[in-house]
Motif scaffolding. Structure first.
Motif, short mmCIF file in Angstrom:
data_model
loop_
_atom_site.label_atom_id
_atom_site.label_comp_id
_atom_site.label_asym_id
_atom_site.label_seq_id
_atom_site.Cartn_x
_atom_site.Cartn_y
_atom_site.Cartn_z
N GLY A 122 0.84 -1.19 0.00
CA GLY A 122 0.00 0.00 0.00
C GLY A 122 0.87 1.24 0.00
O GLY A 122 1.90 1.30 0.69
N ILE A 123 0.45 2.21 -0.79
CA ILE A 123 1.24 3.43 -0.97
C ILE A 123 0.39 4.63 -0.59
O ILE A 123 -0.80 4.68 -0.92
CB ILE A 123 1.64 3.56 -2.46
CG1 ILE A 123 2.74 2.56 -2.80
CG2 ILE A 123 2.07 4.96 -2.80
CD1 ILE A 123 3.13 2.59 -4.26
N VAL A 124 1.00 5.61 0.08
CA VAL A 124 0.30 6.88 0.33
C VAL A 124 1.24 8.05 0.10
O VAL A 124 2.47 7.90 0.14
CB VAL A 124 -0.24 6.98 1.79
CG1 VAL A 124 -1.44 6.10 2.00
CG2 VAL A 124 0.84 6.66 2.80
N PHE A 155 -1.49 11.95 8.47
CA PHE A 155 -2.25 11.42 7.33
C PHE A 155 -1.60 10.13 6.81
O PHE A 155 -2.27 9.14 6.54
CB PHE A 155 -2.37 12.42 6.17
CG PHE A 155 -2.84 11.74 4.91
CD1 PHE A 155 -4.19 11.40 4.77
CD2 PHE A 155 -1.95 11.35 3.92
CE1 PHE A 155 -4.63 10.69 3.64
CE2 PHE A 155 -2.38 10.65 2.79
CZ PHE A 155 -3.73 10.34 2.65
N LEU A 156 -0.28 10.16 6.66
CA LEU A 156 0.40 8.99 6.09
C LEU A 156 0.15 7.75 6.94
O LEU A 156 -0.20 6.69 6.43
CB LEU A 156 1.91 9.24 5.97
CG LEU A 156 2.35 10.38 5.03
CD1 LEU A 156 3.87 10.53 5.06
CD2 LEU A 156 1.87 10.14 3.60
N LEU A 157 0.30 7.90 8.26
CA LEU A 157 0.14 6.73 9.14
C LEU A 157 -1.31 6.25 9.15
O LEU A 157 -1.58 5.05 9.11
CB LEU A 157 0.61 7.07 10.56
CG LEU A 157 2.12 7.34 10.67
CD1 LEU A 157 2.47 7.84 12.06
CD2 LEU A 157 2.94 6.08 10.35
N ASP A 158 -2.24 7.19 9.14
CA ASP A 158 -3.64 6.80 9.12
C ASP A 158 -3.99 6.13 7.78
O ASP A 158 -4.64 5.08 7.73
CB ASP A 158 -4.53 8.03 9.35
CG ASP A 158 -5.98 7.62 9.43
OD1 ASP A 158 -6.30 6.85 10.35
OD2 ASP A 158 -6.78 8.04 8.56
N GLY A 159 -3.53 6.74 6.70
CA GLY A 159 -3.79 6.18 5.37
C GLY A 159 -3.19 4.78 5.24
O GLY A 159 -3.82 3.86 4.71
N MET A 160 -1.99 4.60 5.78
CA MET A 160 -1.35 3.28 5.70
C MET A 160 -2.15 2.26 6.49
O MET A 160 -2.24 1.09 6.11
CB MET A 160 0.09 3.37 6.23
CG MET A 160 1.02 4.06 5.23
SD MET A 160 2.45 4.80 6.05
CE MET A 160 3.41 3.38 6.48
N THR A 193 5.43 18.84 5.74
CA THR A 193 4.12 18.87 5.10
C THR A 193 4.12 18.14 3.75
O THR A 193 3.13 18.22 3.02
CB THR A 193 3.66 20.33 4.89
OG1 THR A 193 4.65 20.98 4.08
CG2 THR A 193 3.52 21.06 6.20
N VAL A 194 5.20 17.46 3.44
CA VAL A 194 5.27 16.69 2.20
C VAL A 194 5.87 15.33 2.54
O VAL A 194 6.96 15.27 3.13
CB VAL A 194 6.18 17.39 1.15
CG1 VAL A 194 6.23 16.57 -0.14
CG2 VAL A 194 5.71 18.81 0.88
N GLY A 195 5.18 14.25 2.17
CA GLY A 195 5.75 12.95 2.50
C GLY A 195 5.06 11.81 1.79
O GLY A 195 3.99 11.97 1.17
#
Ligand code: F6R
Length: 609
Positions: free
Chosen positions: A3-5, A16-21, A66-68
Motif C-alpha cells: 500500500g502506498i500513500v 495522514f500517512l500513518l492513518d492512510g497506511m 508537510t510533504v511525504g
C-alpha cells in the motif's frame, strides 16, 4: 501488493500517512515506512513488522513536515526486514521512492549501477529506481522520471520524492492501482480509496502510463512523451464509515454481516419495475449479440474463481451455454481455443489482480468478447473489459473475501437468468420464481445471521483440529471449496474440499476417528448420493457437521450435528449455505487466536504475478 500513500499540503504529513497506511494494511503488513521532507532534507523512518511497530518507533519523534510518502509492504523481492522496508533511497538520500509491483529487469539495471559505483542497501527490486533517478537526474525531476520509466520493465505504482524539488511529489502507474485525492490546498496519493476517503471524495483514478506531478495546489498529468492529459474527477459514492469497523471486532465479521445490504444494493436497478424480470439494459449488447455467444469462459482467482464455478452451473443450466471455468494464472498460459463468439467473463473483487488482468488481456487478444464482474469502479479490469457489471458490495477490507463472493454469485445468477430469457432456454415461470427467490435472499441471510450461537460452539469444539474436510456434490461442491479456502486462509487448519463422490478414489484414506467433515447436503437432486458419502465417512468415525435445508427431518440420523439454512431454489442455496462456512472459519480462527483480518503471508490484492 503493498500500500502506498502520499501527502502534500499545509498540514503535517505524518498523521495522514500513518492513518492512510492503516487503511491499506490489507495490502501488505510485513514492514512499513514513511519519508518526509523535514528541515530541507528527506527523513526516512521504517521498520519490519506491522504498522504499529513503526508508530511505536515514532511515538516520541514523529517526522515534521508537510510533504511525504509512506508504504506498507508485502514482500516479494527480499524478506521482510528493516532494510527491505520502503521507502528506498539512493546513497545520499536525495531520491526517495515507494513502489507497489515488481521491477522485472532490476538485476540487470542493478549490476550496471553497481559498476558505476552505486551502493545498494536492500535486496529489493524497488531500490534500483531511486538509484536510476540519481544517475539520470539533470535538474528536471519530471524528465528524469520519464527517462527512468523508459528503462524499467514490470508492473508498478511508484511515488517519488526529490530533495532538489521539495514542492512536488511525482507518481505514476502501470498494472497497479493508484488514485489521487483532490483537496483544498492539499492533495493526497494512495493505492486505494479507503486511505483518502476521510479527507476527500474527489479523486483522479490514474491510468497506466500517466505521470502526475502533484503539488499542494495542483495536479498536472502527462504521458511519457509530455502530452498533457486532462483527467475527469471521479466522485467516490461511499463514505468514510464504510471503510471502518463500525463496532465489529474485525472487518471480516462486519463484512459477513453486510451481506444482506450488499446483495440488495447489487440487485437494485437490475430487476424490472414490476419486479418480475432481470434487467441488464446497462449492458449495451443487443439480444442478438447475446444469442450469438456459443461459449463462455469464466476466469478468476481464489474466491472469485469459486464464484465462477457456480457461474458455470448457472449459465449452463439456465442459459444452456457451455462454460469453461479457469484459474487466471493457468488460463493466461494455456492457449485456450477462443473466437469472437466466445464471451470471457472476468471475475475480480479488486479489479486489480495481476493474473486476472493478464487473462483478460489474453482473452481480448484472442478475439473474445469480454465482460468484467468487479467491485471496484474504475479498476484496471473494469477499464480493460468491453463491458462491466459492478457488484455493489462496498469496500471489502478483510483479506478473506465474503460479501464480494456472494455479490459475484448473485450477479452471475442474474446474468444467467437474463441470457436464459433472451435465448428462450429458461421458461418464463422458472425465471419469475427465481427472481422472487432472489429478492428474498437478503432477508433469509439476515435470519441466518441472527442464529449463530451453535456455530460458535462448533468452532470452539473443533477449532483446534489439524485437518478438516468439506464435501458436497454439484453446486454444494463449489460452495465446499469456498468454505475450505476460508478455513485455510484465516485459521490455518488444513482444510480440503472434495466432490463427495470422489472420496473413495483416494481421500477416504485420510478420514480417521474424530476428524471434522463438513458435509453440504442442500441439493435435492443429489441428496441421496451425498447421504451415501456421509455414511462412508461416518463408518470411519469422522465427526460430521451437515449443512442442510430447513425441514430436512432425516439428515439428523446420519450426522453428528446439523446447521440448517432456509429452504430456497437450488440455484439460490449457495448464497445461504456459504454463510455458516464463513462464520465457522471466522470463529475457528478466533478460537486459535489468529489475526483474522491479516492472515499470515497473505494480502488482499494480488497485483504481482
Ligand atoms: C480469499 C480471497 C482471494 C481472492 C483472490 C482474487 O478469501 O480473497 O482468494 O478472491 O485473490 O482476488 P480478486 O477477486 O480481487 O481478483
Amino acid at each position: 501488493m503493498c500500500g502506498i500513500v502520499g501527502y502534500i499540503g499545509e498540514k503535517q504529513a505524518a498523521p495522514f500517512l500513518l492513518d492512510g497506511m492503516s487503511k491499506l494494511e490489507y495490502r501488505g503488513y510485513d514492514s512499513a515506512g514513511i519519508a518526509i521532507f523535514e528541515r530541507g532534507k528527506i527523513r526516512i523512518e521504517k521498520c519490519v513488522g506491522r504498522l504499529d511497530a513503526l508508530k511505536q518507533k515514532l511515538a516520541s519523534n514523529l517526522p515534521e513536515g508537510t510533504v511525504g510518502i509512506g508504504h506498507t509492504r508485502w514482500a516479494t523481492h527480499g524478506r521482510p526486514s528493516d532494510r527491505n522496508a520502503h521507502p528506498h533511497a539512493n546513497s545520499n538520500g536525495d531520491f526517495v521512492v515507494v513502489h507497489n509491483g515488481i521491477i522485472e529487469n532490476y538485476l540487470v539495471l542493478k549490476e550496471a549501477l553497481v559498476e558505476k559505483g552505486h551502493q545498494f542497501l536492500s535486496e529489493t527490486d524497488s531500490e534500483v529506481v531511486a538509484h536510476l533517478l540519481e544517475e539520470n537526474y539533470d535538474g528536471d525531476f519530471e524528465e528524469t522520471v520519464k527517462k527512468v520509466l523508459r528503462m524499467i520493465e514490470g508492473s508498478y505504482s511508484l511515488v517519488f520524492l526529490c530533495a532538489q524539488e521539495p514542492n512536488k511529489i511525482i507518481c505514476t502507474k502501470k498494472d497497479n492501482p493508484l488514485v489521487i485525492g483532490l483537496g483544498q490546498g492539499e492533495n493526497f496519493i494512495a493505492s486505494d480509496i479507503p486511505a483518502i476517503i476521510a479527507k476527500t471524495r474527489r479523486t483522479y483514478i490514474m491510468n497506466d502510463g500517466e505521470i502526475a506531478t502533484v503539488t499542494k495546489d495542483s495536479v498536472w498529468v502527462q504521458d511519457i512523451n509530455g502530452t498533457p492529459i486532462s483527467k475527469k474527477v471521479f466522485e467516490v459514492n461511499w463514505n468514510a464509515e464504510a471503510a471502518e469497523k463500525g463496532g465489529f471486532e474485525h472487518f471480516m465479521l462486519k463484512e459477513i454481516y453486510e451481506q444482506p445490504k450488499a446483495l440488495r444494493d447489487t440487485m437494485t436497478g437490475r430487476v424490472t419495475k414490476d419486479g418480475k424480470r432481470i434487467d441488464f439494459s446497462e449492458l449495451n449488447w443487443t439480444a442478438e449479440e447475446f444469442a450469438d455467444i456459443n461459449k463462455i469462459f469464466i476466469v478468476a482467482c481464489g474466491t472469485s474463481y469459486h464464484a465462477g464455478m457456480l457461474g458455470k452451473y448457472y449459465f449452463e443450466q439456465l442459459a444452456r451455454v457451455p462454460v469453461e471455468v479457469d484459474i487466471a494464472s493457468e488460463f493466461r498460459y494455456r492457449s485456450p481455443i477462443i473466437d469472437s463468439n466466445c464471451l470471457t467473463i472476468i471475475v475480480s473483487q479488486s479489479g486489480e489482480t495481476s493474473d486476472t488482468l493478464a487473462a483478460l488481456k489474453e482473452a481480448r487478444r484472442l478475439g473474445s468478447r469480454t465482460l468484467a464482474i468487479t467491485n471496484v469502479v474504475g479498476s484496471s479490469i473494469a477499464r480493460e473489459a468491453d463491458q462491466v457489471v459492478y457488484t455493489y458490495a462496498g469496500p471489502e477490507i478483510a483479506v478473506a473475501s465474503t460479501k464480494a463472493y456472494t455479490t459475484q454469485l448473485i450477479v452471475m445468477l442474474m446474468l444467467a437468468i437474463y441470457v436464459g430469457e433472451i435465448k428462450a432456454t429458461l421458461p418464463e415461470e422458472k425465471a419469475l420464481s427465481l427472481v422472487q427467490g432472489l429478492k428474498a435472499v437478503p432477508e433469509q441471510i439476515h435470519t441466518l445471521l441472527e442464529n449463530i450461537e451453535q456455530l460458535k460452539v462448533f468452532a470452539t469444539q473443533y477449532g483446534n483440529s489439524q485437518d478438516a474436510f468439506y464435501l458436497g456434490r454439484s453446486l454444494d461442491y463449489a460452495v465446499a471449496l469456498e468454505g475450505a479456502l476460508k478455513m485455510k486462509e484465516i485459521s490455518y487448519i488444513h482444510a480440503e474440499a472434495y466432490a463427495a463422490g470422489e472420496l473413495k478414489h483416494g481421500t477416504l484414506a485420510l478420514i480417521v476417528e474424530g476428524v471434522p467433515v463438513i458435509a453440504l447436503a442442500t441439493q435435492d437432486d443429489v441428496y441421496d448420493k451425498t447421504i451415501s458419502n456421509i455414511q462412508e465417512v461416518k463408518a470411519r468415525d469422522a465427526v460430521v457437521i451437515a449443512i442442510a435445508l430447513e425441514g430436512d427431518d432425516s439428515i439428523g440420523k446420519y450426522v453428528d450435528h446439523v446447521i440448517f439454512v432456509p429452504r430456497a431454489d437450488k440455484y439460490l442455496t449457495p448464497l445461504l449455505a456459504v454463510l455458516p462456512l464463513q462464520l465457522l472459519a471466522y470463529y475457528a480462527a478466533l478460537t486459535r487466536g489468529c489475526d483474522v483480518d491479516k492472515p499470515r503471508n497473505l494480502a488482499k490484492s494480488v497485483t504481482v504475478e
